[in-house]
Design an enzyme around this catalytic site. Structure first.
Site, PDB file in Angstrom:
ATOM      1  N   TYR A 230     125.176 -11.096  56.018  1.00  0.00           N
ATOM      2  CA  TYR A 230     126.395 -11.921  56.130  1.00  0.00           C
ATOM      3  C   TYR A 230     126.718 -12.217  57.595  1.00  0.00           C
ATOM      4  CZ  TYR A 230     131.280 -13.354  55.262  1.00  0.00           C
ATOM      5  OH  TYR A 230     132.478 -14.023  55.203  1.00  0.00           O
TER       6      TYR A 230
ATOM      7  N   SER B 214     133.583 -16.395  60.274  1.00  0.00           N
ATOM      8  CA  SER B 214     134.209 -15.089  60.025  1.00  0.00           C
ATOM      9  C   SER B 214     134.164 -14.283  61.320  1.00  0.00           C
ATOM     10  CB  SER B 214     133.401 -14.357  58.941  1.00  0.00           C
ATOM     11  OG  SER B 214     133.746 -12.987  58.900  1.00  0.00           O
TER      12      SER B 214
ATOM     13  N   LYS C 224     126.922 -16.040  59.433  1.00  0.00           N
ATOM     14  CA  LYS C 224     128.119 -16.574  60.094  1.00  0.00           C
ATOM     15  C   LYS C 224     127.855 -16.812  61.589  1.00  0.00           C
ATOM     16  CE  LYS C 224     130.766 -16.792  56.453  1.00  0.00           C
ATOM     17  NZ  LYS C 224     131.171 -18.102  55.904  1.00  0.00           N
TER      18      LYS C 224
HETATM   19  P1  NDP Z   1     135.710 -16.561  47.252  1.00  0.00           P
HETATM   20  O1  NDP Z   1     134.507 -15.871  46.732  1.00  0.00           O
HETATM   21  O2  NDP Z   1     137.035 -16.059  46.889  1.00  0.00           O
HETATM   22  O3  NDP Z   1     135.591 -18.132  46.931  1.00  0.00           O
HETATM   23  C1  NDP Z   1     134.413 -18.799  47.328  1.00  0.00           C
HETATM   24  C2  NDP Z   1     134.318 -20.139  46.662  1.00  0.00           C
HETATM   25  O4  NDP Z   1     133.059 -20.732  47.060  1.00  0.00           O
HETATM   26  C3  NDP Z   1     134.296 -20.037  45.142  1.00  0.00           C
HETATM   27  O5  NDP Z   1     135.018 -21.082  44.566  1.00  0.00           O
HETATM   28  C4  NDP Z   1     132.810 -20.157  44.832  1.00  0.00           C
HETATM   29  O6  NDP Z   1     132.525 -20.669  43.552  1.00  0.00           O
HETATM   30  C5  NDP Z   1     132.370 -21.159  45.888  1.00  0.00           C
HETATM   31  N1  NDP Z   1     130.924 -21.103  46.006  1.00  0.00           N
HETATM   32  C6  NDP Z   1     130.146 -20.011  46.226  1.00  0.00           C
HETATM   33  N2  NDP Z   1     128.854 -20.334  46.100  1.00  0.00           N
HETATM   34  C7  NDP Z   1     128.808 -21.660  45.821  1.00  0.00           C
HETATM   35  C8  NDP Z   1     127.754 -22.568  45.572  1.00  0.00           C
HETATM   36  N3  NDP Z   1     126.471 -22.173  45.542  1.00  0.00           N
HETATM   37  N4  NDP Z   1     128.068 -23.856  45.313  1.00  0.00           N
HETATM   38  C9  NDP Z   1     129.354 -24.268  45.291  1.00  0.00           C
HETATM   39  N5  NDP Z   1     130.401 -23.450  45.495  1.00  0.00           N
HETATM   40  C10 NDP Z   1     130.125 -22.154  45.762  1.00  0.00           C
HETATM   41  O7  NDP Z   1     135.571 -16.542  48.865  1.00  0.00           O
HETATM   42  P2  NDP Z   1     136.702 -16.676  49.999  1.00  0.00           P
HETATM   43  O8  NDP Z   1     137.699 -17.686  49.614  1.00  0.00           O
HETATM   44  O9  NDP Z   1     137.108 -15.333  50.398  1.00  0.00           O
HETATM   45  O10 NDP Z   1     135.793 -17.221  51.179  1.00  0.00           O
HETATM   46  C11 NDP Z   1     135.816 -18.583  51.624  1.00  0.00           C
HETATM   47  C12 NDP Z   1     135.086 -18.642  52.947  1.00  0.00           C
HETATM   48  O11 NDP Z   1     135.748 -17.801  53.890  1.00  0.00           O
HETATM   49  C13 NDP Z   1     133.647 -18.133  52.886  1.00  0.00           C
HETATM   50  O12 NDP Z   1     132.832 -18.915  53.722  1.00  0.00           O
HETATM   51  C14 NDP Z   1     133.751 -16.719  53.414  1.00  0.00           C
HETATM   52  O13 NDP Z   1     132.543 -16.270  53.952  1.00  0.00           O
HETATM   53  C15 NDP Z   1     134.824 -16.913  54.471  1.00  0.00           C
HETATM   54  N6  NDP Z   1     135.531 -15.710  54.852  1.00  0.00           N
HETATM   55  C16 NDP Z   1     136.122 -14.924  53.915  1.00  0.00           C
HETATM   56  C17 NDP Z   1     136.795 -13.778  54.299  1.00  0.00           C
HETATM   57  C18 NDP Z   1     137.432 -12.864  53.297  1.00  0.00           C
HETATM   58  O14 NDP Z   1     137.732 -11.706  53.673  1.00  0.00           O
HETATM   59  N7  NDP Z   1     137.699 -13.289  52.075  1.00  0.00           N
HETATM   60  C19 NDP Z   1     136.898 -13.406  55.717  1.00  0.00           C
HETATM   61  C20 NDP Z   1     136.260 -14.320  56.620  1.00  0.00           C
HETATM   62  C21 NDP Z   1     135.613 -15.431  56.193  1.00  0.00           C
HETATM   63  P3  NDP Z   1     131.939 -19.663  42.383  1.00  0.00           P
HETATM   64  O15 NDP Z   1     132.899 -18.522  42.318  1.00  0.00           O
HETATM   65  O16 NDP Z   1     131.909 -20.541  41.217  1.00  0.00           O
HETATM   66  O17 NDP Z   1     130.577 -19.234  42.876  1.00  0.00           O
END
Ligand code: NDP
Length: 244
Positions: free
Chosen positions: A149, A136, A153
């Site tokens: 966070y 990120s 990262k």
């Molecule tokens: P979301 O919360 O929308 O989706 C995250 C996904 O990861 C969900 O399906 C969630 O499942 C899964 N997940 C979380 N914890 C676990 C776990 N313990 N085991 C297995 N699966 C897990 O996040 P984003 O799509 O926004 O983020 C994706 C990546 O991008 C992350 O690494 C985030 O830090 C990074 N990012 C996001 C930004 C943003 O603004 N959205 C910006 C920059 C980076 P469940 O819901 O079932 O827990």
């Protein structure tokens, strides 16, 4: 530029929602035999309904041993997207140990764990491979309420560099993408309040957050042979936020 992953097998973590779900769907579209790993079974069920050709695997990445077992049972992975992530926001003065543990378990330790299992198999098979870690812009900036966070990262960025250093000799490319805000379920949870979002948007020369597809396309590029000598980079996907 045409990207094709026919004959490749891909694993995407956190593929139930947000960026990971779109990455998994795109990989299938581009021909990869794709395994979508996530925590909530109903998300995986709906993904399987949408994309019948995908393989889904339920796994809580915060469980180190279970994760090693589950990922170790997925054979012949060529492409890995370490995408799963969580965000616990709080003022530095109020952060609790449990939030530090939770975020580091998923954002950092699970990335390490999954990548280690997958890379060991790539080395043993002499197959080479490509790994993209989803970091990120928060790794490169100080962001209010994001003490934990940001640090998780930053750890992913540094892990990417060391993995690249050590795994290049095995023809395993390792890179990282650093997006700014994307309005996924996580993005909406954190950035829906204009009082938080507007000052951030004001710092982005493009004047907007980024779209999921813009992040997905960057990941596809890094995974693909089009990036054949791109190795160990942190690729900002942020409309120029980091230029200021
Ligand atoms: P979301 O919360 O929308 O989706 C995250 C996904 O990861 C969900 O399906 C969630 O499942 C899964 N997940 C979380 N914890 C676990 C776990 N313990 N085991 C297995 N699966 C897990 O996040 P984003 O799509 O926004 O983020 C994706 C990546 O991008 C992350 O690494 C985030 O830090 C990074 N990012 C996001 C930004 C943003 O603004 N959205 C910006 C920059 C980076 P469940 O819901 O079932 O827990």
């Amino acid at each position: 530029m045409e990207i094709n992953f026919k004959g490749k097998k891909a694993l995407v973590t956190g593929a139930g929602k947000g960026i990971g779900r779109s990455v998994a769907k795109k990989l299938v579209e581009l021909g990869a035999d794709t395994v979508a790993l996530s925590r909530t079974q109903s998300d995986l069920d709906s993904l399987k309904q949408e994309v019948p050709g995908i393989t889904t695997v339920q796994c809580d990445l915060s469980d180190w041993d279970q994760t090693r077992e589950i990922v170790g049972n997925i054979d012949n992975i060529d492409l890995l997207v370490n995408n799963a992530g969580v965000a616990a926001l709080d003022k530095f003065l109020d952060v609790k140990k449990q939030d530090i543990d939770w975020c580091f378990d998923i954002n950092y330790k699970a990335v390490f764990n999954v990548a280690q299992v997958v890379a060991k198999s790539m080395v043993a098979r002499k197959s080479g491979g490509s790994i993209v870690n989803v970091s990120s812009t928060a790794s490169l900036q100080g962001l209010e309420d994001h003490a934990v966070y940001c640090c998780t990262k930053a750890a992913v960025d540094k892990l990417t560099k060391v993995m690249a250093l050590e795994l290049g000799q095995y023809k395993i490319r390792v890179n990282c993408i650093n997006p700014t805000v994307v309005m996924t379920p996580m993005g909406k949870r954190v950035w829906s309040d204009p009082a938080r979002a507007d000052p951030m948007i004001a710092r982005i020369p493009f004047g907007r957050f980024v779209e999921v597809d813009e992040v997905v396309d960057s990941i596809m590029f890094l995974l693909s042979d089009k990036a054949s000598v791109i190795h160990g980079v942190l690729l900002p996907v942020e409309g120029g936020l980091l230029t200021s």
